[in-house]
Scaffold this motif. Structure first.
Motif, PDB file in Angstrom:
ATOM      1  N   GLU A  74       0.845  -1.191   0.000  1.00  0.00           N
ATOM      2  CA  GLU A  74       0.000   0.000   0.000  1.00  0.00           C
ATOM      3  C   GLU A  74       0.884   1.246   0.000  1.00  0.00           C
ATOM      4  O   GLU A  74       1.831   1.358   0.784  1.00  0.00           O
ATOM      5  CB  GLU A  74      -0.888   0.004   1.241  1.00  0.00           C
ATOM      6  N   VAL A  75       0.577   2.187  -0.898  1.00  0.00           N
ATOM      7  CA  VAL A  75       1.316   3.451  -0.933  1.00  0.00           C
ATOM      8  C   VAL A  75       0.329   4.611  -0.869  1.00  0.00           C
ATOM      9  O   VAL A  75      -0.802   4.508  -1.334  1.00  0.00           O
ATOM     10  CB  VAL A  75       2.182   3.575  -2.214  1.00  0.00           C
ATOM     11  N   GLU A  76       0.776   5.711  -0.288  1.00  0.00           N
ATOM     12  CA  GLU A  76      -0.033   6.922  -0.244  1.00  0.00           C
ATOM     13  C   GLU A  76       0.216   7.722  -1.517  1.00  0.00           C
ATOM     14  O   GLU A  76       1.366   8.073  -1.821  1.00  0.00           O
ATOM     15  CB  GLU A  76       0.318   7.754   0.986  1.00  0.00           C
ATOM     16  N   LEU A  77      -0.833   7.987  -2.252  1.00  0.00           N
ATOM     17  CA  LEU A  77      -0.691   8.663  -3.538  1.00  0.00           C
ATOM     18  C   LEU A  77      -0.112  10.064  -3.383  1.00  0.00           C
ATOM     19  O   LEU A  77       0.590  10.557  -4.279  1.00  0.00           O
ATOM     20  CB  LEU A  77      -2.047   8.732  -4.245  1.00  0.00           C
ATOM     21  N   GLU A  78      -0.380  10.718  -2.266  1.00  0.00           N
ATOM     22  CA  GLU A  78       0.087  12.087  -2.059  1.00  0.00           C
ATOM     23  C   GLU A  78       1.608  12.160  -1.987  1.00  0.00           C
ATOM     24  O   GLU A  78       2.226  13.131  -2.443  1.00  0.00           O
ATOM     25  CB  GLU A  78      -0.521  12.656  -0.774  1.00  0.00           C
ATOM     26  N   GLY A  85       0.428   5.325 -11.923  1.00  0.00           N
ATOM     27  CA  GLY A  85      -0.686   4.867 -12.754  1.00  0.00           C
ATOM     28  C   GLY A  85      -1.657   5.961 -13.120  1.00  0.00           C
ATOM     29  O   GLY A  85      -2.813   5.680 -13.424  1.00  0.00           O
ATOM     30  N   PHE A  86      -1.189   7.237 -13.049  1.00  0.00           N
ATOM     31  CA  PHE A  86      -2.009   8.404 -13.418  1.00  0.00           C
ATOM     32  C   PHE A  86      -3.183   8.610 -12.465  1.00  0.00           C
ATOM     33  O   PHE A  86      -4.197   9.185 -12.839  1.00  0.00           O
ATOM     34  CB  PHE A  86      -2.496   8.296 -14.869  1.00  0.00           C
ATOM     35  N   LEU A  87      -3.027   8.151 -11.235  1.00  0.00           N
ATOM     36  CA  LEU A  87      -4.067   8.355 -10.225  1.00  0.00           C
ATOM     37  C   LEU A  87      -3.882   9.711  -9.547  1.00  0.00           C
ATOM     38  O   LEU A  87      -2.756  10.136  -9.276  1.00  0.00           O
ATOM     39  CB  LEU A  87      -4.021   7.242  -9.173  1.00  0.00           C
ATOM     40  N   ASP A  88      -4.986  10.364  -9.257  1.00  0.00           N
ATOM     41  CA  ASP A  88      -4.984  11.664  -8.612  1.00  0.00           C
ATOM     42  C   ASP A  88      -5.431  11.489  -7.160  1.00  0.00           C
ATOM     43  O   ASP A  88      -6.550  11.036  -6.905  1.00  0.00           O
ATOM     44  CB  ASP A  88      -5.944  12.609  -9.350  1.00  0.00           C
ATOM     45  N   PRO A  89      -4.574  11.846  -6.184  1.00  0.00           N
ATOM     46  CA  PRO A  89      -4.958  11.651  -4.782  1.00  0.00           C
ATOM     47  C   PRO A  89      -6.177  12.468  -4.370  1.00  0.00           C
ATOM     48  O   PRO A  89      -6.832  12.153  -3.378  1.00  0.00           O
ATOM     49  CB  PRO A  89      -3.708  12.086  -4.006  1.00  0.00           C
ATOM     50  N   LYS A  90      -6.506  13.510  -5.119  1.00  0.00           N
ATOM     51  CA  LYS A  90      -7.649  14.344  -4.764  1.00  0.00           C
ATOM     52  C   LYS A  90      -8.979  13.709  -5.173  1.00  0.00           C
ATOM     53  O   LYS A  90     -10.027  14.072  -4.631  1.00  0.00           O
ATOM     54  CB  LYS A  90      -7.514  15.721  -5.410  1.00  0.00           C
ATOM     55  N   SER A  91      -8.942  12.806  -6.130  1.00  0.00           N
ATOM     56  CA  SER A  91     -10.215  12.240  -6.604  1.00  0.00           C
ATOM     57  C   SER A  91     -10.213  10.721  -6.711  1.00  0.00           C
ATOM     58  O   SER A  91     -11.282  10.126  -6.863  1.00  0.00           O
ATOM     59  CB  SER A  91     -10.568  12.835  -7.979  1.00  0.00           C
ATOM     60  N   ASN A  92      -9.038  10.072  -6.643  1.00  0.00           N
ATOM     61  CA  ASN A  92      -8.965   8.620  -6.845  1.00  0.00           C
ATOM     62  C   ASN A  92      -8.632   7.850  -5.581  1.00  0.00           C
ATOM     63  O   ASN A  92      -8.307   6.669  -5.653  1.00  0.00           O
ATOM     64  CB  ASN A  92      -7.943   8.281  -7.934  1.00  0.00           C
ATOM     65  N   GLY A  93      -8.698   8.520  -4.437  1.00  0.00           N
ATOM     66  CA  GLY A  93      -8.429   7.832  -3.179  1.00  0.00           C
ATOM     67  C   GLY A  93      -7.080   8.196  -2.600  1.00  0.00           C
ATOM     68  O   GLY A  93      -6.213   8.727  -3.286  1.00  0.00           O
ATOM     69  N   HIS A 109      -5.088  -0.419 -10.151  1.00  0.00           N
ATOM     70  CA  HIS A 109      -6.253   0.460 -10.015  1.00  0.00           C
ATOM     71  C   HIS A 109      -7.345  -0.321  -9.295  1.00  0.00           C
ATOM     72  O   HIS A 109      -8.136  -1.021  -9.922  1.00  0.00           O
ATOM     73  CB  HIS A 109      -6.738   0.920 -11.383  1.00  0.00           C
ATOM     74  N   VAL A 110      -7.348  -0.234  -7.990  1.00  0.00           N
ATOM     75  CA  VAL A 110      -8.229  -1.058  -7.160  1.00  0.00           C
ATOM     76  C   VAL A 110      -9.540  -0.313  -6.934  1.00  0.00           C
ATOM     77  O   VAL A 110      -9.564   0.738  -6.280  1.00  0.00           O
ATOM     78  CB  VAL A 110      -7.554  -1.396  -5.823  1.00  0.00           C
ATOM     79  N   ALA A 111     -10.617  -0.859  -7.444  1.00  0.00           N
ATOM     80  CA  ALA A 111     -11.913  -0.177  -7.340  1.00  0.00           C
ATOM     81  C   ALA A 111     -12.319   0.031  -5.886  1.00  0.00           C
ATOM     82  O   ALA A 111     -12.904   1.061  -5.545  1.00  0.00           O
ATOM     83  CB  ALA A 111     -12.985  -0.979  -8.085  1.00  0.00           C
ATOM     84  N   THR A 112     -11.999  -0.925  -5.014  1.00  0.00           N
ATOM     85  CA  THR A 112     -12.398  -0.792  -3.608  1.00  0.00           C
ATOM     86  C   THR A 112     -11.538   0.199  -2.841  1.00  0.00           C
ATOM     87  O   THR A 112     -11.839   0.501  -1.686  1.00  0.00           O
ATOM     88  CB  THR A 112     -12.349  -2.158  -2.899  1.00  0.00           C
ATOM     89  N   ARG A 113     -10.460   0.698  -3.437  1.00  0.00           N
ATOM     90  CA  ARG A 113      -9.645   1.741  -2.804  1.00  0.00           C
ATOM     91  C   ARG A 113     -10.086   3.137  -3.240  1.00  0.00           C
ATOM     92  O   ARG A 113      -9.670   4.126  -2.640  1.00  0.00           O
ATOM     93  CB  ARG A 113      -8.168   1.550  -3.143  1.00  0.00           C
ATOM     94  N   SER A 121     -18.809   9.134  -8.834  1.00  0.00           N
ATOM     95  CA  SER A 121     -17.794   8.197  -8.380  1.00  0.00           C
ATOM     96  C   SER A 121     -17.555   7.072  -9.374  1.00  0.00           C
ATOM     97  O   SER A 121     -16.416   6.737  -9.707  1.00  0.00           O
ATOM     98  CB  SER A 121     -18.186   7.615  -7.026  1.00  0.00           C
ATOM     99  N   VAL A 122     -18.634   6.457  -9.861  1.00  0.00           N
ATOM    100  CA  VAL A 122     -18.494   5.339 -10.791  1.00  0.00           C
ATOM    101  C   VAL A 122     -17.832   5.801 -12.082  1.00  0.00           C
ATOM    102  O   VAL A 122     -16.999   5.102 -12.653  1.00  0.00           O
ATOM    103  CB  VAL A 122     -19.876   4.698 -11.065  1.00  0.00           C
ATOM    104  N   THR A 123     -18.184   6.999 -12.541  1.00  0.00           N
ATOM    105  CA  THR A 123     -17.568   7.527 -13.761  1.00  0.00           C
ATOM    106  C   THR A 123     -16.070   7.660 -13.593  1.00  0.00           C
ATOM    107  O   THR A 123     -15.299   7.323 -14.487  1.00  0.00           O
ATOM    108  CB  THR A 123     -18.189   8.894 -14.114  1.00  0.00           C
ATOM    109  N   LYS A 124     -15.621   8.148 -12.436  1.00  0.00           N
ATOM    110  CA  LYS A 124     -14.190   8.311 -12.207  1.00  0.00           C
ATOM    111  C   LYS A 124     -13.484   6.962 -12.127  1.00  0.00           C
ATOM    112  O   LYS A 124     -12.357   6.810 -12.610  1.00  0.00           O
ATOM    113  CB  LYS A 124     -13.949   9.114 -10.930  1.00  0.00           C
ATOM    114  N   LYS A 125     -14.129   5.983 -11.520  1.00  0.00           N
ATOM    115  CA  LYS A 125     -13.532   4.654 -11.461  1.00  0.00           C
ATOM    116  C   LYS A 125     -13.430   4.048 -12.861  1.00  0.00           C
ATOM    117  O   LYS A 125     -12.416   3.448 -13.222  1.00  0.00           O
ATOM    118  CB  LYS A 125     -14.358   3.738 -10.548  1.00  0.00           C
ATOM    119  N   LYS A 126     -14.497   4.216 -13.640  1.00  0.00           N
ATOM    120  CA  LYS A 126     -14.485   3.690 -15.006  1.00  0.00           C
ATOM    121  C   LYS A 126     -13.358   4.300 -15.821  1.00  0.00           C
ATOM    122  O   LYS A 126     -12.744   3.634 -16.658  1.00  0.00           O
ATOM    123  CB  LYS A 126     -15.818   3.987 -15.696  1.00  0.00           C
ATOM    124  N   ARG A 127     -13.092   5.576 -15.601  1.00  0.00           N
ATOM    125  CA  ARG A 127     -12.081   6.279 -16.383  1.00  0.00           C
ATOM    126  C   ARG A 127     -10.732   5.577 -16.296  1.00  0.00           C
ATOM    127  O   ARG A 127      -9.954   5.579 -17.240  1.00  0.00           O
ATOM    128  CB  ARG A 127     -11.967   7.717 -15.880  1.00  0.00           C
TER     129      ARG A 127
END
Length: 254
Positions: A74-78, A85-93, A109-113, A121-127
């Protein structure tokens, strides 16, 4: 060492220091020196038939959580400094699962995280997850997994994991016809819990590599760096005679 010999002159150049050079060097710094892979992970609870319900899961069973804890860390995105993986800590967990060795970095890209918030929310996960060409599906449904549940453009490679009543895990591999074979796990494999995370991780890496071979414009990380280095050399090298080149090297302040 012979670097300044006349015979080697064609292989060595000084570069003109300007904003264009600095911009390309920054781009080179951002280009990874290891393979990068992003892998989607979804959890299907018993009885879940609809994509929205599946993507809205905020946690899974103990077996699923143990699997996530073993497939990476587990890593902190911040604060994470590696590939994200192009994840944004402000919107992707706040956190995600990450793995790396000397040649590979991979982000799951863990949906449950990812957070669940009303409306978007679902739209952002789908992205993220629906654009992952390799996906790990952990299903605890009482029937076999049907790929048509997930309405995604890409279904290049799916690694489907189902816990069995005897403590083992059934793994099914689903892939598009154009994707070449990969392993080590093969379709209809039964695996003990201790071996599951490592085998799934290696299979996901090889699946990602196999999928990338089907993309005509894809370049490996070393090919991307080679292109950038060639551009830097050709666009910013100084045109000098051998005497000028040697003079600047030996006495830079002259």
């Amino acid at each position: 060492m012979g670097f300044l010999s006349y015979e080697n002159r064609q292989h060595f150049f000084l570069l003109e220091k300007n904003e264009g050079l600095l911009r390309r060097l920054r781009q080179l710094d951002r280009t990874g020196s290891r393979e990068t892979h992003k892998i989607g992970v979804m959890y299907i609870a018993p009885g879940q038939e609809h994509e929205t319900l599946i993507l809205n899961n905020q946690a899974g069973s103990k077996l699923y959580e143990n699997f996530l804890a073993s497939i990476g860390w587990e890593v902190e995105l911040e604060t994470h400094k590696g590939f994200n993986g192009f994840l944004d800590p402000k919107s992707n967990g706040e956190t995600t699962v990450y793995y790396a060795n000397s040649i590979v970095e991979m982000v799951f890209h863990v949906a449950t995280r990812m957070p669940t918030e009303e409306n978007f929310s679902v739209t952002k996960k789908k992205r993220h997850i629906h654009n992952d060409r390799v996906q790990i599906i952990w299903t605890e449904h009482w029937r076999d997994f049907h790929p048509d549940i997930m309405r995604t453009e890409f279904k290049d490679a799916l690694i489907v994991i189902r816990p069995l009543l005897n403590g083992l895990f059934a793994v099914n591999i689903l892939k598009a016809e154009e994707v070449p074979p990969f392993g080590p796990l093969q379709n209809n494999t039964v695996v003990p819990e201790a071996a599951l995370p490592g085998l799934v991780r290696e299979t996901a890496i090889n699946a990602s590599r196999a999928v990338m071979t089907t993309i005509p414009s894809f370049h490996n990380f070393f090919q991307q760096r080679d292109v950038l280095l060639t551009e830097i050399k050709e666009k910013h090298k100084m045109r000098q005679t051998f005497e000028e080149f040697t003079s600047v090297i030996i006495n830079p302040k002259s």
